[in-house]
Design a protein around this motif. Structure first.
Motif, PDB file in Angstrom:
ATOM      1  N   LEU A  61      -7.741   0.104  -3.175  1.00 10.84           N
ATOM      2  CA  LEU A  61      -6.877   0.509  -2.063  1.00 10.84           C
ATOM      3  C   LEU A  61      -5.626  -0.359  -2.002  1.00 10.84           C
ATOM      4  O   LEU A  61      -4.518   0.126  -1.739  1.00 10.84           O
ATOM      5  N   LYS A  62      -5.764  -1.656  -2.284  1.00 11.89           N
ATOM      6  CA  LYS A  62      -4.599  -2.547  -2.298  1.00 11.89           C
ATOM      7  C   LYS A  62      -3.614  -2.133  -3.395  1.00 11.89           C
ATOM      8  O   LYS A  62      -2.388  -2.186  -3.182  1.00 11.89           O
ATOM      9  N   ILE A 119      -3.078   0.853  -4.444  1.00 12.59           N
ATOM     10  CA  ILE A 119      -2.379   2.049  -3.962  1.00 12.59           C
ATOM     11  C   ILE A 119      -1.290   1.648  -2.969  1.00 12.59           C
ATOM     12  O   ILE A 119      -0.151   2.128  -3.034  1.00 12.59           O
ATOM     13  N   VAL A 120      -1.620   0.764  -2.038  1.00 15.41           N
ATOM     14  CA  VAL A 120      -0.659   0.344  -1.003  1.00 15.41           C
ATOM     15  C   VAL A 120       0.550  -0.347  -1.634  1.00 15.41           C
ATOM     16  O   VAL A 120       1.690  -0.168  -1.191  1.00 15.41           O
ATOM     17  N   LYS A 121       0.318  -1.144  -2.678  1.00 18.70           N
ATOM     18  CA  LYS A 121       1.433  -1.861  -3.322  1.00 18.70           C
ATOM     19  C   LYS A 121       2.461  -0.909  -3.925  1.00 18.70           C
ATOM     20  O   LYS A 121       3.617  -1.290  -4.133  1.00 18.70           O
ATOM     21  N   ARG A 122       2.069   0.328  -4.206  1.00 15.99           N
ATOM     22  CA  ARG A 122       2.972   1.288  -4.839  1.00 15.99           C
ATOM     23  C   ARG A 122       3.901   1.969  -3.834  1.00 15.99           C
ATOM     24  O   ARG A 122       4.914   2.553  -4.243  1.00 15.99           O
ATOM     25  N   ILE A 123       3.596   1.950  -2.547  1.00 20.65           N
ATOM     26  CA  ILE A 123       4.457   2.625  -1.574  1.00 20.65           C
ATOM     27  C   ILE A 123       5.652   1.743  -1.268  1.00 20.65           C
ATOM     28  O   ILE A 123       5.566   0.521  -1.253  1.00 20.65           O
ATOM     29  N   ASP A 124       6.812   2.379  -1.050  1.00 19.36           N
ATOM     30  CA  ASP A 124       8.027   1.646  -0.706  1.00 19.36           C
ATOM     31  C   ASP A 124       8.827   2.469   0.290  1.00 19.36           C
ATOM     32  O   ASP A 124       8.314   3.416   0.889  1.00 19.36           O
ATOM     33  N   GLU A 125      10.131   2.131   0.461  1.00 13.62           N
ATOM     34  CA  GLU A 125      10.939   2.772   1.500  1.00 13.62           C
ATOM     35  C   GLU A 125      11.255   4.228   1.191  1.00 13.62           C
ATOM     36  O   GLU A 125      11.822   4.931   2.025  1.00 13.62           O
ATOM     37  N   PHE A 127       9.607  -1.773   7.692  1.00 14.92           N
ATOM     38  CA  PHE A 127       8.608  -1.076   6.873  1.00 14.92           C
ATOM     39  C   PHE A 127       7.953  -2.022   5.859  1.00 14.92           C
ATOM     40  O   PHE A 127       6.726  -2.049   5.725  1.00 14.92           O
ATOM     41  N   ILE A 128       8.754  -2.799   5.116  1.00 14.16           N
ATOM     42  CA  ILE A 128       8.197  -3.717   4.122  1.00 14.16           C
ATOM     43  C   ILE A 128       7.365  -4.793   4.809  1.00 14.16           C
ATOM     44  O   ILE A 128       6.304  -5.201   4.311  1.00 14.16           O
ATOM     45  N   PHE A 129       7.813  -5.262   5.973  1.00 12.47           N
ATOM     46  CA  PHE A 129       7.057  -6.263   6.727  1.00 12.47           C
ATOM     47  C   PHE A 129       5.700  -5.695   7.143  1.00 12.47           C
ATOM     48  O   PHE A 129       4.662  -6.363   7.025  1.00 12.47           O
ATOM     49  N   ALA A 130       5.693  -4.437   7.626  1.00 11.64           N
ATOM     50  CA  ALA A 130       4.430  -3.781   8.017  1.00 11.64           C
ATOM     51  C   ALA A 130       3.521  -3.580   6.815  1.00 11.64           C
ATOM     52  O   ALA A 130       2.299  -3.730   6.908  1.00 11.64           O
ATOM     53  N   LYS A 131       4.105  -3.265   5.652  1.00 17.70           N
ATOM     54  CA  LYS A 131       3.321  -3.089   4.430  1.00 17.70           C
ATOM     55  C   LYS A 131       2.624  -4.401   4.052  1.00 17.70           C
ATOM     56  O   LYS A 131       1.442  -4.404   3.679  1.00 17.70           O
ATOM     57  N   ASN A 132       3.324  -5.531   4.154  1.00 19.13           N
ATOM     58  CA  ASN A 132       2.717  -6.830   3.841  1.00 19.13           C
ATOM     59  C   ASN A 132       1.600  -7.171   4.828  1.00 19.13           C
ATOM     60  O   ASN A 132       0.575  -7.752   4.445  1.00 19.13           O
ATOM     61  N   LYS A 133       1.778  -6.812   6.087  1.00 20.50           N
ATOM     62  CA  LYS A 133       0.709  -7.027   7.077  1.00 20.50           C
ATOM     63  C   LYS A 133      -0.500  -6.147   6.747  1.00 20.50           C
ATOM     64  O   LYS A 133      -1.654  -6.565   6.915  1.00 20.50           O
ATOM     65  N   LEU A 134      -0.252  -4.938   6.256  1.00 23.19           N
ATOM     66  CA  LEU A 134      -1.343  -4.039   5.854  1.00 23.19           C
ATOM     67  C   LEU A 134      -2.139  -4.652   4.709  1.00 23.19           C
ATOM     68  O   LEU A 134      -3.379  -4.626   4.715  1.00 23.19           O
ATOM     69  N   LEU A 135      -1.467  -5.231   3.732  1.00 23.09           N
ATOM     70  CA  LEU A 135      -2.167  -5.868   2.608  1.00 23.09           C
ATOM     71  C   LEU A 135      -3.007  -7.039   3.093  1.00 23.09           C
ATOM     72  O   LEU A 135      -4.116  -7.269   2.596  1.00 23.09           O
ATOM     73  N   LYS A 136      -2.499  -7.798   4.066  1.00 25.59           N
ATOM     74  CA  LYS A 136      -3.274  -8.923   4.605  1.00 25.59           C
ATOM     75  C   LYS A 136      -4.496  -8.413   5.365  1.00 25.59           C
ATOM     76  O   LYS A 136      -5.572  -9.014   5.302  1.00 25.59           O
ATOM     77  N   LEU A 137      -4.346  -7.317   6.088  1.00 25.67           N
ATOM     78  CA  LEU A 137      -5.499  -6.709   6.770  1.00 25.67           C
ATOM     79  C   LEU A 137      -6.581  -6.341   5.760  1.00 25.67           C
ATOM     80  O   LEU A 137      -7.774  -6.563   6.000  1.00 25.67           O
ATOM     81  N   LEU A 138      -6.181  -5.798   4.628  1.00 26.80           N
ATOM     82  CA  LEU A 138      -7.153  -5.411   3.601  1.00 26.80           C
ATOM     83  C   LEU A 138      -7.827  -6.637   2.999  1.00 26.80           C
ATOM     84  O   LEU A 138      -9.020  -6.608   2.685  1.00 26.80           O
ATOM     85  N   ASP A 139      -7.061  -7.738   2.816  1.00 27.49           N
ATOM     86  CA  ASP A 139      -7.657  -8.970   2.284  1.00 27.49           C
ATOM     87  C   ASP A 139      -8.773  -9.486   3.195  1.00 27.49           C
ATOM     88  O   ASP A 139      -9.771 -10.044   2.722  1.00 27.49           O
TER      89      ASP A 139
END
Length: 580
Positions: free
Chosen positions: A149-150, A152-158, A108-120
């Protein structure tokens, strides 16, 4: 002409009129103590500007400033801008299987980091984000505000992982709603493959809604337990630990919906590849037209005039008789400067012809005030191999003379070539040829084009080699991580086996101790039984004298034959085998 802020004229007019009234009607304190005749004799008169003239100039300056504040403009024009955009939805799997740690720190955390890179990498796109398991949750609708949006995404966790299992269909249906006005519908999924084995219905649903699905797999093929938030592992109904691995069947979903599938990489290659594929398969859709107005501002004219009038109003003018002398000084200085310039030009030209380019540069720099002067200065700097300075000097040559313009463009091409800016050099040569058909310019253009072609081929080859090396390095890193993960799994397996053996050994030891206790107890009971028999025999011997010989013989015969009965009863409290 019109005013952008016409209200300023009305709001400032009343205070200005009141100010003028108070200034013109109010007398100085000194005028209250002297008569007008006496005050006239005491006051030093100014021949050039009296008080009334200064007051009038002051109010004229104020009026001009008010006009400037109202922003006068002319040539009002209205322009429309219509931007083009690509829109897509990112869906992140939040089922409990995403808590597995085969990808560090977790899927999940790995996918979240990939999501942030997609937004960048999506600053020029419109993006929406959803979370899904057996249900889907909209984290953000389509937006161009990527920075917000980034955050907001940084606030989600497990804590946002919800259900056991996941369903891609709910993500497809939500993406359809978010992209209902888009011509090309794109859905990027970050998942471990879900627990589905058949995606036929999902493929049909995506094709029906014309949605292209792109998948980034964020799991490995190793079976991994799911570690929960309390530190325990997820178990099934039989209390067996649940293990999960990458479900590669989801690849069919992407490949059959005109999308793409890629396994995760430790760098950004997976994310950039998916975005490139999205851009390739999508056509930019026109956004709403934005209207804005363009004016030619005039406020600085009344403002400048007001400042000049204020300067005059608060200062004293020079005497008229000194004005011719001042003008003569300026004229004399100009004449002297012109004679010096001609002398410097001759010196600079002679130095240039003598190949003393440093001296020529210095001289030309002193008199570089017109296009020809800047051109000569640039030539000197070029000869000194100061190509950047020469480039700046050539750019200052602004002229309507075609011959000088041609020379400037030709030399700009030479300068760009020396600076290895071949594309700019080509543009300069082509512009020069439009003015004059010159053989040398054509030859230079051909040479630079050939060099540019070779340079592009070399850059492409270098880029290709660099990409191959990068892919090779990614593969090596992936293999290294795979080996490390396998080693870690093997160590965990060995540790579990050791723990199991230790538990079995401990259990066996407890059973042996229990058997020893039971044997000891049985032996003790047997000793008690023997003691009971001895006591019985002793009692019989004591009663021997009180019974008849016949009975005595009978008892003795029974004792000798061991025919006396034994009564046994199970004791549940002490769990003894026998009891008298």
């Amino acid at each position: 002409m019109e005013f952008l802020y016409p209200n300023v004229l009305f709001f400032m007019l009343i205070p200005t009129i009141l100010l003028a009234f108070f200034i013109t009607t109010n007398k100085k304190n000194i005028e209250n103590f002297f008569t007008k005749e006496a005050l006239g004799k005491l006051t030093v008169q100014n021949k050039y500007m009296n008080k009334n003239i200064r007051t009038i100039l002051f109010f004229i300056a104020i009026l001009l400033m008010i006009v400037s504040l109202a922003r006068p403009v002319i040539d009002k024009k209205e322009k429309k801008i219509q931007q083009e955009k690509i829109s897509y939805v990112i869906a992140v799997d939040i089922s409990k299987s995403m808590l597995a740690q085969d990808v560090k720190p977790s899927r999940f955390i790995f996918a979240k980091n990939k999501l942030l890179k997609l937004l960048d990498l999506s600053k020029d796109k419109e993006v929406a984000v959803i979370l899904f398991s057996n249900n889907s949750y909209i984290l953000s609708p389509l937006t161009k505000d990527i920075d917000s949006l980034k955050n907001i995404v940084k606030r989600i966790d497990e804590r946002y992982t919800f259900d056991n299992g996941s369903n891609v269909k709910v993500a497809i249906k939500t993406a359809k709603k978010l992209l209902r006005y888009m011509q090309h519908k794109n859905l990027v999924i970050l998942t471990d493959g879900t627990d589905q084995s058949n995606f036929k219905e999902d493929i049909e649903l995506a094709k029906k809604d014309n949605i292209s699905i792109y998948t980034i797999a964020t799991a490995t093929k190793n079976k991994t337990p799911i570690k929960l938030k309390d530190g325990s592992f997820l178990t099934d109904s039989n209390d067996s630990i649940v293990t999960t691995s990458l479900n590669e069947d989801i690849k069919e979903l992407s490949l059959n919906t005109n999308g793409a599938y890629i396994s995760y990489t430790l760098d950004d290659y997976d994310v950039s590849s998916i975005l490139n594929q999205v851009e390739k398969n999508s056509t930019k859709q026109k956004d709403k037209k934005t209207k804005f107005k363009i004016y030619t501002e005039l406020f600085y004219y009344p403002l400048a005039l007001a400042l000049v009038i204020l300067l005059i109003a608060f200062s004293s003018l020079p005497k008229i008789k000194y004005l011719p002398f001042v003008l003569l000084v300026f004229i004399s200085n100009d004449a002297k400067a012109a004679i010096t310039d001609f002398q410097t030009i001759d010196e600079a030209t002679n130095a240039y012809k003598s190949q003393k380019y440093k001296v020529a540069e210095k001289k030309f720099k002193e008199i570089a005030k017109n296009p020809q002067g800047y051109y000569n200065l640039a030539n000197s700097q070029y000869k000194e191999k100061k190509y950047k300075q020469a480039l700046n000097s050539y750019k200052k040559v602004v002229t309507t003379n075609n011959d000088l313009q041609f020379k400037k463009l030709h030399n700009l091409g030479n300068t760009y070539t020396k600076l290895n800016k071949l594309e700019d050099a080509v543009k300069m040569y082509e512009k020069a040829l439009k003015i004059k058909d010159d053989k040398q310019t054509k030859e230079n253009l051909k040479i630079v084009k050939d060099a540019l072609k070779k340079q592009k081929n070399k850059n492409q080859q270098n880029k290709k080699d660099k990409q191959q090396n990068k892919n090779k390095k990614n593969q090596e890193n992936k293999n290294k991580q795979q080996d490390s993960q396998n080693k870690e799994n093997q160590e965990n397996k060995n540790k579990q086996q050791q723990d199991k053996n230790q538990k079995d050994k401990q259990k066996k030891s407890e059973q042996e101790n229990k058997q020893e206790k039971q044997q000891s107890k049985q032996q003790k009971n047997q000793e008690q039984q023997e003691k009971q028999e001895q006591n019985t025999k002793s009692q019989i011997n004591k009663k021997k004298d009180s019974i008849s010989n016949r009975e005595e013989k009978k008892w003795l015969r029974q004792i000798d034959n061991d025919n006396l009965g034994v009564f046994i009863k199970k004791d549940e409290e002490s769990k003894s085998n026998t009891k008298w």
